[in-house]
Write an enzyme that holds these catalytic residues in place. Sequence first.
Site, mmCIF file in Angstrom:
data_model
loop_
_atom_site.group_PDB
_atom_site.id
_atom_site.type_symbol
_atom_site.label_atom_id
_atom_site.label_comp_id
_atom_site.label_asym_id
_atom_site.label_seq_id
_atom_site.Cartn_x
_atom_site.Cartn_y
_atom_site.Cartn_z
ATOM 1 N N ASP A 119 105.757 38.270 27.389
ATOM 2 C CA ASP A 119 105.490 36.759 27.637
ATOM 3 C C ASP A 119 104.580 36.201 26.385
ATOM 4 O O ASP A 119 103.656 35.770 26.348
ATOM 5 C CB ASP A 119 104.346 36.775 28.722
ATOM 6 C CG ASP A 119 104.280 35.358 29.338
ATOM 7 O OD1 ASP A 119 105.177 34.376 29.021
ATOM 8 O OD2 ASP A 119 103.040 35.062 29.825
ATOM 9 N N HIS A 155 106.113 32.128 28.906
ATOM 10 C CA HIS A 155 106.400 31.058 30.019
ATOM 11 C C HIS A 155 105.982 29.653 29.633
ATOM 12 O O HIS A 155 106.355 28.693 30.415
ATOM 13 C CB HIS A 155 105.811 31.779 31.209
ATOM 14 C CG HIS A 155 104.397 31.474 31.211
ATOM 15 N ND1 HIS A 155 103.250 32.225 30.978
ATOM 16 C CD2 HIS A 155 103.607 30.416 31.724
ATOM 17 C CE1 HIS A 155 102.094 31.941 31.154
ATOM 18 N NE2 HIS A 155 102.413 30.656 31.605
ATOM 19 N N GLY A 208 97.126 25.596 32.446
ATOM 20 C CA GLY A 208 97.151 24.711 31.220
ATOM 21 C C GLY A 208 96.446 25.512 30.244
ATOM 22 O O GLY A 208 96.761 25.457 28.809
ATOM 23 N N ASN A 209 95.635 26.733 30.518
ATOM 24 C CA ASN A 209 95.071 27.779 29.643
ATOM 25 C C ASN A 209 95.960 28.591 29.127
ATOM 26 O O ASN A 209 95.639 29.385 27.902
ATOM 27 C CB ASN A 209 93.822 28.413 30.271
ATOM 28 C CG ASN A 209 92.528 27.686 30.311
ATOM 29 O OD1 ASN A 209 92.136 27.430 31.524
ATOM 30 N ND2 ASN A 209 92.055 27.248 29.189
ATOM 31 N N SER A 210 97.081 28.781 29.805
ATOM 32 C CA SER A 210 97.960 29.818 29.133
ATOM 33 C C SER A 210 98.478 29.635 27.757
ATOM 34 O O SER A 210 98.701 28.455 27.117
ATOM 35 C CB SER A 210 99.463 29.766 29.863
ATOM 36 O OG SER A 210 99.113 30.147 31.293
ATOM 37 N N ILE A 216 128.630 34.486 25.737
ATOM 38 C CA ILE A 216 128.818 36.052 25.450
ATOM 39 C C ILE A 216 130.343 36.297 25.882
ATOM 40 O O ILE A 216 131.050 37.294 25.492
ATOM 41 C CB ILE A 216 127.816 36.952 26.120
ATOM 42 C CG1 ILE A 216 126.540 36.363 25.178
ATOM 43 C CG2 ILE A 216 128.288 38.151 25.861
ATOM 44 C CD1 ILE A 216 125.268 37.247 25.906
ATOM 45 N N GLY A 217 130.620 36.001 27.322
ATOM 46 C CA GLY A 217 131.760 36.359 27.930
ATOM 47 C C GLY A 217 131.613 37.486 28.809
ATOM 48 O O GLY A 217 132.289 38.695 28.948
#
Length: 431
Positions: free
Chosen positions: A188, A158, A276-278, A338-339
């Site tokens: 994630d 993320h 911000g620590n992610s 992709i369609g």
Amino acid sequence: MDNEYNYYNPDKKYRYSGDNGGQPEQGPVKKKHKGAAVVAGVAGLAILFGCVSSAVFLSSNIVGSRILGLDSSADTSSVSSDKINSGTSLSKSTSVVTSDVSSVVEQVMPSIVSITSMSVEEVQSFFGNTWQKQSEGAGTGIIIGENDSELLIVTNNHVVENSDALTVTFNDETSVAANIKGNDATYDVAVIAVPTESLSSDTLSSLTVATMGDSTKLKVGEPAIAIGNALGYGQSVTTGVISALDRSVATTDSRTGETKEDGVNLIQTDAAINEGNSGGALVNVNGEVIGINSAKLIGDSVEGIGYAIPISDVSDLIQGLMNQETKEKVDEDDQGMIGITGISVSDAFSQQIDLPAGVYVTEVTSGGGADKAGMTKGCIITALNGNSVDSMDALQGQLEYYAKGETVTLTLQIPQTNGEYKEQTVDVTLG
């Protein structure tokens, strides 16, 4: 000479007085001061006994401390220091235990980077007007390896998804552009790459590759250290303990309002983890990475709780992402399709209706790449080129790196007559 003093003769019951010329006076002796003298004597003996006993007690303490090696001091201000195998010092007293993690931080910090993501989105006003809004996000990454031409960094998906440009800032404040190597929306996790040719020799020599720990051996109560780019202000450190293990957390997408269960059991810690620590590191007292911090898993009503993805649970996934080809976004007009038309099937929704999580295909465009590959309505797309897909947004985000005419491999879940699904892969040429 006149006798100016009174004398007491114990052999005779006389009183001598200087006022009588030194001659004895007949008569009974008046015992005016005998009681006071007894009291004074007893008090003197008590004082003497106290002094002697104090001296004996003090002497025994000195002998015990200096000769026998005993220390009976209970002063909480006296501190002793024990060494942990890693060299981290624990300062202990009779009332508190504090931890000095400076040596661990010094060891780990060269492997931690700050990540800035820039994205442009189209915003519509109440009156129907639209304009492009540029937004900036902050996150953290961990240097996990290096190949012949790139420095490899792991972070949260993320942090980097839907970004138009990524910038990595190293410990020496050097900033360079980065590209996505591979990402997985379900867990994630993402790996990004920085070309080593864009870094000076001084910067490269100042960096280190983080040491991975074993999160399967964690115990509740052991120390934990969180390092990351908190609030986008630069690297900071918080400390705490492992509060719980194998936590399952549900998250809500702020854009769609969709709630889904996180794809992996998590480490819970009371070390502060903020925006911000992610993507930053949760490390143990040996400086080993035991988890990847994730700030998005913390609700507004929760205080004193943070979560991290156990590093052992995603180590194989990270290895696979590291080996993928580095992606660069193509211009919007050149992006392949992709369609198909589809809807998202979240983890929570899939459990309710017994469907695999991914993108449910509601329509296949005639003559498109999916049609030519044999895809049919009702199948569910779960991955593109090995990267998991859990929503239409995730699928579209993956396609931003592929141009028209390129071929991608889709992982599908095909419905069977008994209500079950069978996994199948197909190669689709993008139109």
